[in-house]
Design an enzyme around this catalytic site. Structure first.
Site, PDB file in Angstrom:
ATOM      1  CG  ASN A   1      40.045  47.336  41.261  1.00  0.00           C
ATOM      2  OD1 ASN A   1      38.915  47.790  41.603  1.00  0.00           O
ATOM      3  ND2 ASN A   1      40.627  46.276  41.582  1.00  0.00           N
TER       4      ASN A   1
ATOM      5  CD  GLN B   1      38.006  42.466  43.350  1.00  0.00           C
ATOM      6  OE1 GLN B   1      38.308  43.432  42.626  1.00  0.00           O
ATOM      7  NE2 GLN B   1      38.619  42.274  44.594  1.00  0.00           N
TER       8      GLN B   1
ATOM      9  CG  ASN C   1      37.695  38.569  46.721  1.00  0.00           C
ATOM     10  OD1 ASN C   1      37.473  39.609  46.269  1.00  0.00           O
ATOM     11  ND2 ASN C   1      36.953  38.187  47.826  1.00  0.00           N
TER      12      ASN C   1
ATOM     13  CB  CYS D   1      33.544  44.510  42.494  1.00  0.00           C
ATOM     14  SG  CYS D   1      35.134  44.823  41.903  1.00  0.00           S
ATOM     15  N   GLY D   2      33.023  48.045  42.790  1.00  0.00           N
ATOM     16  CA  GLY D   2      32.328  49.054  42.170  1.00  0.00           C
ATOM     17  C   GLY D   2      33.063  49.621  40.678  1.00  0.00           C
TER      18      GLY D   2
ATOM     19  CG  HIS E   1      34.951  48.735  52.610  1.00  0.00           C
ATOM     20  ND1 HIS E   1      35.950  48.715  51.692  1.00  0.00           N
ATOM     21  CD2 HIS E   1      33.923  48.472  52.070  1.00  0.00           C
ATOM     22  CE1 HIS E   1      35.501  48.252  50.647  1.00  0.00           C
ATOM     23  NE2 HIS E   1      34.284  48.129  50.709  1.00  0.00           N
TER      24      HIS E   1
ATOM     25  NE  ARG F   1      35.587  40.550  51.701  1.00  0.00           N
ATOM     26  CZ  ARG F   1      34.242  40.477  51.889  1.00  0.00           C
ATOM     27  NH1 ARG F   1      33.738  39.923  53.034  1.00  0.00           N
ATOM     28  NH2 ARG F   1      33.521  40.739  50.669  1.00  0.00           N
TER      29      ARG F   1
ATOM     30  CB  CYS G   1      39.279  49.222  46.134  1.00  0.00           C
ATOM     31  SG  CYS G   1      37.823  48.249  47.048  1.00  0.00           S
TER      32      CYS G   1
ATOM     33  CB  SER H   1      33.393  48.817  47.228  1.00  0.00           C
ATOM     34  OG  SER H   1      34.312  47.898  47.513  1.00  0.00           O
ATOM     35  N   GLY H   2      35.963  50.627  48.069  1.00  0.00           N
ATOM     36  CA  GLY H   2      36.840  51.097  48.931  1.00  0.00           C
ATOM     37  C   GLY H   2      36.764  52.636  48.836  1.00  0.00           C
TER      38      GLY H   2
END
Length: 276
Positions: free
Chosen positions: A19, A52, A70, A79-80, A157, A207, A215, A217-218
């Site tokens: 990521n 990101q 984004n 954004c983790g 999410h 997104r 991801c 946060s995902g």
């Protein structure tokens, strides 16, 4: 890493489990990132490319503030993995193992434990208004194909549980879910399958970006959704296309960890900046 002139702009390229991020340090000066600059930098052919962009700013009630963008120029609320990358950078610079970070999500805490960087992404948002959704809906069973779960982690999410996440056509299915009218701010889209006790295989459509290798946060949202569905406990390992992340849902929030890599440091040329 700090900018010392008006004509160039230093940055870092980092990634967490594939990521990938551009990181701009704006401490000590005004913010530099605009929608146009984010789009230009995010172009993988004419710019640098990123999932990101994170801009570091001076904090008032925290060690730093972070803004996320984004690649299409839109803002991201959380954004983790970028937060973990920046935390690693800032902790090293300050000579500390703990930092506070103010984001649109709120005040987050990051710390280094046994060499690993953990960030508390805060409690999950499980009220339909907080995700947000366009109307009152049971977040654990959305009225959409695939029966997804909605979880807010500072960004929305839609988590789908499938028999085989590897078989999902992300590019075919992701855009339709992202832009479904149920999500007034669009949504990230996850597909996950249970591969063992407290172990998930997850893939993601983000997104404003599209298919990404990971991801953060995902991963948090997927772990929360899996526990709500009775598939896992609150401590979950997730294998993504770019690597492995771990999530621990505690009373104080959802903690995330995984690999962090600094790829290179560079600067944007004045001629490039003049085009945006």
């Amino acid at each position: 890493m700090r900018d010392t002139t008006d004509s160039t702009l230093p940055f870092l390229k980092m990634h967490g489990a594939g990521n990938d991020f551009v990181i701009i340090d704006s401490r000590g000066r005004s913010a530099r990132v605009t929608e146009a600059l984010a789009r230009a930098v995010g172009d993988r052919h004419r710019g640098v490319g990123f999932d990101q962009l994170a801009e570091i700013r001076d904090g008032e009630d925290s060690d730093i503030c972070l803004d996320f963008w984004n690649s299409d120029g839109s803002r991201a609320g959380a954004c983790g993995n970028a937060t973990r990358c920046v935390a690693d950078l800032v902790m090293a610079g300050l000579g500390r193992d703990r930092v506070s970070i103010r984001t649109m999500r709120g005040l987050l805490l990051a710390e280094r434990r046994d060499g690993a960087v953990w960030v508390n992404m805060g409690p999950p948002q499980l009220d339909w208004r907080d995700v947000p959704l366009a109307r009152e809906t049971d977040v654990t069973a959305l009225p959409l194909a695939g029966d997804p779960v909605a979880v807010g982690m500072g960004n929305p999410h839609a988590v789908h549980f499938v028999e085989d996440a590897e078989a999902v056509d992300l590019e075919g299915q992701g855009p339709g879910v992202e832009h479904d009218p149920l999500f007034p701010e669009r949504t990230n889209v996850e597909y996950a399958s249970l591969t063992g006790p407290d172990h998930l295989r997850m893939r993601v459509w983000e997104r404003g970006t599209g298919v990404t290798l990971a991801c953060g946060s995902g991963a948090c949202a997927t772990a929360v959704a899996a526990h709500l569905r009775g598939l896992t406990g609150k401590t979950v390992t997730l294998d993504l296309d770019g690597g492995r992340l771990a999530v621990d849902w505690r009373e104080d929030g959802v903690w995330l960890t995984g690999p962090v890599a600094h790829v290179f440091s560079a600067q944007f040329d004045a001629a490039f900046l003049e085009t945006v």
